[in-house]
Motif scaffolding. Structure first.
Motif, PDB file in Angstrom:
ATOM      1  N   VAL A 176     -39.734  39.726  34.895  1.00  0.00           N
ATOM      2  CA  VAL A 176     -38.318  40.388  34.851  1.00  0.00           C
ATOM      3  C   VAL A 176     -37.498  39.581  35.698  1.00  0.00           C
ATOM      4  N   LEU A 177     -37.999  38.703  36.607  1.00  0.00           N
ATOM      5  CA  LEU A 177     -37.245  37.703  37.580  1.00  0.00           C
ATOM      6  C   LEU A 177     -37.219  36.583  36.891  1.00  0.00           C
ATOM      7  N   GLU A 178     -38.028  36.058  35.916  1.00  0.00           N
ATOM      8  CA  GLU A 178     -37.756  34.829  35.247  1.00  0.00           C
ATOM      9  C   GLU A 178     -36.737  35.024  34.281  1.00  0.00           C
ATOM     10  N   TYR A 179     -36.717  36.439  33.643  1.00  0.00           N
ATOM     11  CA  TYR A 179     -35.574  36.684  32.875  1.00  0.00           C
ATOM     12  C   TYR A 179     -34.250  36.622  33.385  1.00  0.00           C
ATOM     13  N   LEU A 180     -34.193  37.327  34.495  1.00  0.00           N
ATOM     14  CA  LEU A 180     -32.929  37.403  35.364  1.00  0.00           C
ATOM     15  C   LEU A 180     -32.515  36.057  35.822  1.00  0.00           C
ATOM     16  N   ASP A 181     -33.191  35.052  35.933  1.00  0.00           N
ATOM     17  CA  ASP A 181     -33.025  33.485  36.200  1.00  0.00           C
ATOM     18  C   ASP A 181     -32.469  32.839  35.082  1.00  0.00           C
ATOM     19  N   GLY A 182     -32.428  33.591  34.001  1.00  0.00           N
ATOM     20  CA  GLY A 182     -31.851  32.948  32.657  1.00  0.00           C
ATOM     21  C   GLY A 182     -32.842  32.228  31.787  1.00  0.00           C
ATOM     22  N   VAL A 183     -34.195  32.633  31.941  1.00  0.00           N
ATOM     23  CA  VAL A 183     -35.175  31.901  31.078  1.00  0.00           C
ATOM     24  C   VAL A 183     -35.082  32.764  29.738  1.00  0.00           C
ATOM     25  N   ALA A 184     -34.662  32.388  28.685  1.00  0.00           N
ATOM     26  CA  ALA A 184     -34.304  32.988  27.342  1.00  0.00           C
ATOM     27  C   ALA A 184     -35.622  33.222  26.768  1.00  0.00           C
ATOM     28  N   ALA A 185     -36.745  32.370  26.975  1.00  0.00           N
ATOM     29  CA  ALA A 185     -37.935  32.581  26.351  1.00  0.00           C
ATOM     30  C   ALA A 185     -38.585  33.876  26.767  1.00  0.00           C
ATOM     31  N   VAL A 186     -38.415  34.134  27.845  1.00  0.00           N
ATOM     32  CA  VAL A 186     -39.130  35.502  28.220  1.00  0.00           C
ATOM     33  C   VAL A 186     -38.928  36.686  27.522  1.00  0.00           C
ATOM     34  N   ASP A 187     -39.869  37.346  27.106  1.00  0.00           N
ATOM     35  CA  ASP A 187     -39.552  38.632  26.353  1.00  0.00           C
ATOM     36  C   ASP A 187     -40.562  39.518  26.749  1.00  0.00           C
ATOM     37  N   PHE A 188     -40.533  40.773  26.285  1.00  0.00           N
ATOM     38  CA  PHE A 188     -41.548  41.837  26.828  1.00  0.00           C
ATOM     39  C   PHE A 188     -41.998  42.591  25.789  1.00  0.00           C
ATOM     40  N   ASP A 189     -42.433  41.882  24.603  1.00  0.00           N
ATOM     41  CA  ASP A 189     -42.753  42.564  23.278  1.00  0.00           C
ATOM     42  C   ASP A 189     -44.300  42.966  23.534  1.00  0.00           C
ATOM     43  N   ASP A 190     -44.916  42.333  24.304  1.00  0.00           N
ATOM     44  CA  ASP A 190     -46.275  42.765  24.566  1.00  0.00           C
ATOM     45  C   ASP A 190     -46.570  43.875  25.810  1.00  0.00           C
ATOM     46  N   ALA A 201     -22.845  48.823  36.077  1.00  0.00           N
ATOM     47  CA  ALA A 201     -22.904  47.213  36.799  1.00  0.00           C
ATOM     48  C   ALA A 201     -23.833  46.520  36.303  1.00  0.00           C
ATOM     49  N   ILE A 202     -25.018  47.044  36.192  1.00  0.00           N
ATOM     50  CA  ILE A 202     -26.371  46.520  35.762  1.00  0.00           C
ATOM     51  C   ILE A 202     -26.111  46.292  34.373  1.00  0.00           C
ATOM     52  N   GLU A 203     -25.869  47.218  33.471  1.00  0.00           N
ATOM     53  CA  GLU A 203     -25.800  46.666  31.769  1.00  0.00           C
ATOM     54  C   GLU A 203     -24.652  45.803  31.846  1.00  0.00           C
ATOM     55  N   GLN A 204     -23.666  45.473  32.335  1.00  0.00           N
ATOM     56  CA  GLN A 204     -22.609  44.343  32.282  1.00  0.00           C
ATOM     57  C   GLN A 204     -23.489  42.957  32.653  1.00  0.00           C
ATOM     58  N   LYS A 205     -24.051  43.095  33.919  1.00  0.00           N
ATOM     59  CA  LYS A 205     -24.830  41.679  34.171  1.00  0.00           C
ATOM     60  C   LYS A 205     -25.772  41.129  33.303  1.00  0.00           C
ATOM     61  N   LEU A 206     -26.684  42.262  32.628  1.00  0.00           N
ATOM     62  CA  LEU A 206     -27.613  41.888  31.768  1.00  0.00           C
ATOM     63  C   LEU A 206     -26.975  41.367  30.426  1.00  0.00           C
ATOM     64  N   ARG A 207     -25.993  41.950  30.024  1.00  0.00           N
ATOM     65  CA  ARG A 207     -24.974  41.574  28.802  1.00  0.00           C
ATOM     66  C   ARG A 207     -24.567  40.183  29.009  1.00  0.00           C
ATOM     67  N   SER A 208     -23.915  39.979  30.308  1.00  0.00           N
ATOM     68  CA  SER A 208     -23.570  38.668  30.759  1.00  0.00           C
ATOM     69  C   SER A 208     -24.464  37.487  30.598  1.00  0.00           C
ATOM     70  N   LEU A 209     -25.536  37.871  31.120  1.00  0.00           N
ATOM     71  CA  LEU A 209     -26.562  36.932  31.135  1.00  0.00           C
ATOM     72  C   LEU A 209     -26.990  36.617  29.574  1.00  0.00           C
ATOM     73  N   GLU A 210     -27.095  37.461  28.921  1.00  0.00           N
ATOM     74  CA  GLU A 210     -27.421  37.091  27.412  1.00  0.00           C
ATOM     75  C   GLU A 210     -26.238  36.541  26.472  1.00  0.00           C
TER      76      GLU A 210
END
Length: 153
Positions: A50-64, A142-151
């Protein structure tokens, strides 16, 4: 030992904690408290990702990541489609209904099912409801907007 408990880590990007509840090795909840419970543990592989994702690492997914979805079947189908949305992909409620088996994008009752599933999502971020442009999110606004902005949505 069985993987169970409450895990939480502070996210500088979100300016909140990310808290994950796990039972029998499956995620049962994700939330964003200002302060976690005192008994929360701050070390878990999902939190690291989660922290990697929030640091902008686009390759991080949670499929598994195994998520325990204790929601009605029609809502489960919606949330499973949301899990399939790739990083940076935004769709609207009607498109999501059209992608969900058994739902009709032109049926208002089916659109309500989609909105209800998004609103009651037990694991926002891992089930990325923020990628649905005109739908509710189970995460605070506020969290939703940050997640949208990140992506870039």
């Amino acid at each position: 030992m069985e993987d169970a408990g409450i895990y939480a880590v502070e996210s500088p990007y979100l300016e909140r904690y990310v808290q994950v509840g796990i039972a029998s090795g499956r995620v049962i909840s994700v939330s964003f408290p200002e302060l976690p419970p005192e008994d929360a543990v701050d070390d878990h592989p999902i939190l690291d990702r989660v922290l990697e994702y929030l640091d902008g690492v686009a390759a991080v997914d949670f499929d598994d990541v195994s998520i325990a979805l204790t929601v009605p079947t029609d809502q489960r189908a919606v949330l499973e489609r949301v899990r399939d949305l790739e990083y940076g992909t935004g769709i609207d409620v009607a498109e999501l209904a059209g992608l969900t088996p058994g739902l009709d994008a032109d049926d208002e009752d089916d659109l309500i099912v989609v909105r209800t599933a998004l609103d009651e999502n037990p694991a926002p971020l891992l089930i990325p409801d923020h990628r649905v442009r005109d739908g509710p999110s189970a995460a605070p606004p506020a969290i939703e907007q940050k997640l949208r902005s990140l992506e870039g949505l």
